[in-house]
Every structure is written in structure tokens, then in C-alpha cells.
Design an enzyme around this catalytic site. Structure first.
Site, PDB file in Angstrom:
ATOM      1  N   SER A 180       5.054   6.835   2.866  1.00  0.00           N
ATOM      2  CA  SER A 180       5.772   5.824   3.657  1.00  0.00           C
ATOM      3  C   SER A 180       6.971   5.283   2.897  1.00  0.00           C
ATOM      4  O   SER A 180       7.959   4.867   3.510  1.00  0.00           O
ATOM      5  CB  SER A 180       4.835   4.674   4.052  1.00  0.00           C
ATOM      6  OG  SER A 180       4.260   4.080   2.908  1.00  0.00           O
ATOM      7  N   HIS A 218      -0.486  -0.741   9.921  1.00  0.00           N
ATOM      8  CA  HIS A 218      -0.991   0.613  10.109  1.00  0.00           C
ATOM      9  C   HIS A 218      -2.507   0.618  10.311  1.00  0.00           C
ATOM     10  O   HIS A 218      -3.196  -0.301   9.896  1.00  0.00           O
ATOM     11  CB  HIS A 218      -0.643   1.483   8.882  1.00  0.00           C
ATOM     12  CG  HIS A 218      -0.851   2.950   9.114  1.00  0.00           C
ATOM     13  ND1 HIS A 218      -1.396   3.781   8.184  1.00  0.00           N
ATOM     14  CD2 HIS A 218      -0.572   3.718  10.208  1.00  0.00           C
ATOM     15  CE1 HIS A 218      -1.437   5.019   8.676  1.00  0.00           C
ATOM     16  NE2 HIS A 218      -0.951   5.005   9.901  1.00  0.00           N
ATOM     17  N   ASP A 219      -2.987   1.679  10.961  1.00  0.00           N
ATOM     18  CA  ASP A 219      -4.429   1.904  11.171  1.00  0.00           C
ATOM     19  C   ASP A 219      -5.058   0.861  12.075  1.00  0.00           C
ATOM     20  O   ASP A 219      -6.170   0.388  11.816  1.00  0.00           O
ATOM     21  CB  ASP A 219      -5.184   1.972   9.835  1.00  0.00           C
ATOM     22  CG  ASP A 219      -4.613   3.022   8.894  1.00  0.00           C
ATOM     23  OD1 ASP A 219      -4.486   4.186   9.335  1.00  0.00           O
ATOM     24  OD2 ASP A 219      -4.276   2.699   7.749  1.00  0.00           O
ATOM     25  N   ASP A 248      -0.101  -1.744   4.962  1.00  0.00           N
ATOM     26  CA  ASP A 248      -0.882  -0.505   4.990  1.00  0.00           C
ATOM     27  C   ASP A 248      -1.797  -0.479   3.766  1.00  0.00           C
ATOM     28  O   ASP A 248      -1.872   0.504   3.046  1.00  0.00           O
ATOM     29  CB  ASP A 248       0.069   0.696   5.000  1.00  0.00           C
ATOM     30  CG  ASP A 248      -0.659   2.002   5.283  1.00  0.00           C
ATOM     31  OD1 ASP A 248      -1.797   1.960   5.788  1.00  0.00           O
ATOM     32  OD2 ASP A 248      -0.075   3.060   4.991  1.00  0.00           O
ATOM     33  N   HIS A 298      -8.723  -1.478   3.905  1.00  0.00           N
ATOM     34  CA  HIS A 298      -9.253  -1.746   5.242  1.00  0.00           C
ATOM     35  C   HIS A 298     -10.451  -2.688   5.244  1.00  0.00           C
ATOM     36  O   HIS A 298     -11.022  -2.955   6.298  1.00  0.00           O
ATOM     37  CB  HIS A 298      -9.635  -0.437   5.931  1.00  0.00           C
ATOM     38  CG  HIS A 298      -8.441   0.411   6.270  1.00  0.00           C
ATOM     39  ND1 HIS A 298      -8.559   1.658   6.835  1.00  0.00           N
ATOM     40  CD2 HIS A 298      -7.120   0.185   6.130  1.00  0.00           C
ATOM     41  CE1 HIS A 298      -7.345   2.172   7.015  1.00  0.00           C
ATOM     42  NE2 HIS A 298      -6.463   1.293   6.591  1.00  0.00           N
ATOM     43  N   GLY A 306       0.828  -1.204   0.000  1.00  0.00           N
ATOM     44  CA  GLY A 306       0.000   0.000   0.000  1.00  0.00           C
ATOM     45  C   GLY A 306       0.857   1.246   0.000  1.00  0.00           C
ATOM     46  O   GLY A 306       0.996   1.929   1.019  1.00  0.00           O
ATOM     47  N   GLY A 319      -6.193   2.440  -5.728  1.00  0.00           N
ATOM     48  CA  GLY A 319      -6.863   2.955  -4.535  1.00  0.00           C
ATOM     49  C   GLY A 319      -7.707   1.894  -3.856  1.00  0.00           C
ATOM     50  O   GLY A 319      -7.981   0.832  -4.427  1.00  0.00           O
TER      51      GLY A 319
HETATM   52 MG    MG Z   1      -2.880   3.489   6.391  1.00  0.00          MG
END
Ligand code: MG
Length: 210
Positions: A52, A169-170, A141, A144, A46, A75
Site C-alpha cells: 500500500s 481496510h478489511d 490497515d 484486526h 500498517g 506483525g
Molecule cells: Mg489489511
């Protein structure tokens, strides 16, 4: 007239993205630490526009490793037209698809990291299945959605070298703060017997492969 290449002075936070400064700095430091403990390249899942990738690319250069920056560049769900994080500047209207690859290439050139970062354009699951491994540092990352987060975890967690690190992440332990899938795969990693949690910085979790 050609652009001035800022190289090392490029502020990663000037790049379109969702990684906080404390998270980026921790990512860079932990990847460098992982390189002293385990063999293999770094992998990020990602890349988006490369925020990053700058932090991890700098770690890769300092550690004499390569960063594989894996992204389909179309995306995630929330970036599609009509969704909360849609950005018309990152949309190929003729094709009707998000396209963040030109932004990533520009970021890597501006950061002078083209020799340290290899961009891989494709599905994380497919690339992970074909990846030879091991990797000293894997940063997840990606999307989701549960199926996406799970696919990233299943495709890449097993590639982390013993002594190496996995970062996710997240991760929101409280469902009111955000979506659960990254938290769910972090929990899976903790319960797998393969990883032990090391530390958390903001929404970024680090685990060590035992
Ligand atoms: Mg993220």
C-alpha cells in the site's frame, strides 16, 4: 551486481501484502483527490512490506505531499509463529520476532519512493498521540484485534483534516466473511458525526471528514 531499480514500473502486487489491485488503485486515486481538498500529509497505519505504501507513495509524489508509513513492523496476531499468516522469511529467528522493516525499505527503494515516504517505526497509538496533524488522508490497515483497531481509530481519526478522507481496510459487514473490528470502527466513524461514507471498493471503505 546491483539490482535494477524498477521505479515507476514496479508492480505493487509483486510486493508481499494483502491489498487487492482494485483497492490499491482506489487508494491511490482517492488520496490524490483528498490532497486537492485538504491540507497535510498522508498517513498509513500498517505498512507491512510496503504494497500500500507504493500506491500511496505514488499519490504523495503526484500531489507533492509526504506519506508517513507507520508500523511497528512486528506483525499482527495472525503473523506470529504458528498462526495462519506466519511467514518464516519475515521472522528474525535470533530475536524471535517478526521484522518487516527490511522488506519495506527495499520496497521503497525499488519503487524509487524514498523521498516521498517517511517510515515511522513505532506504535500507532503512541505516534498518533504525538502527531501534530492535520492529515489530508489517513489509511487504517493495522491489526484486526478489537483493542488494536480501536486504538488505531482513536489515535488517528481526529487527525483527518476537514474535507480530507479516512480509509479503512478489511471491512466485512458479514461476520462470516471476516473479523469484525475494522467493521466496528468504520461504523463508529459513520456514527461519530465527523465522517460520512463515500464509497466502498472490495473490502476498503472511504469516508470524508465533514
Ligand atoms: Mg489489511
Amino acid at each position: 551486481m546491483a539490482l535494477t531499480i524498477p521505479g515507476d514500473t514496479l508492480d505493487p502486487q509483486s510486493i508481499n501484502g494483502f491489498l487487492a489491485p482494485d483497492e490499491g488503485e482506489a487508494l491511490q486515486a482517492r488520496a490524490m483527490e483528498a490532497a486537492t481538498l485538504a491540507p497535510g500529509p498522508f498517513v498509513e497505519i500498517g505498512s507491512w512490506c510496503g504494497r500500500s505504501s507504493v500506491y500511496l507513495g505514488r499519490a504523495a509524489r503526484a500531489s507533492k505531499r509526504l506519506l508517513f508509513a507507520v508500523d511497528h513492523h512486528r506483525g499482527s496476531e495472525e503473523h506470529q509463529p504458528g498462526e495462519e499468516y506466519h511467514d518464516p522469511d519475515l521472522f528474525d529467528a535470533a530475536l524471535g520476532r517478526v521484522d518487516t522493516l527490511p522488506s519495506l525499505r527495499r520496497t521503497l527503494a525499488m519503487a524509487d519512493l524514498e523521498a516521498d515516504v517517511a517510515a515511522i517505526v513505532g506504535s500507532s497509538a503512541a505516534v498518533g498521540a504525538a502527531f501534530g496533524g492535520p492529515a489530508s488522508f489517513v489509511f487504517i490497515d493495522g491489526g484486526h484485534a478489537m483493542d488494536t483497531a480501536l486504538a488505531d481509530y482513536r489515535a488517528w481519526a481526529g487527525h483527518v483534516a476537514r474535507g480530507g478522507m479516512l480509509a479503512i481496510h478489511d471491512v466485512f459487514p458479514n461476520p462470516e466473511d471476516g473479523g469484525r473490528p475494522p467493521y466496528e470502527i468504520w461504523k463508529m466513524a459513520c456514527e461519530s458525526g465527523l465522517f460520512e461514507p463515500i464509497t466502498r471498493v472490495n473490502t476498503l471503505e472511504f469516508l470524508r471528514r465533514v
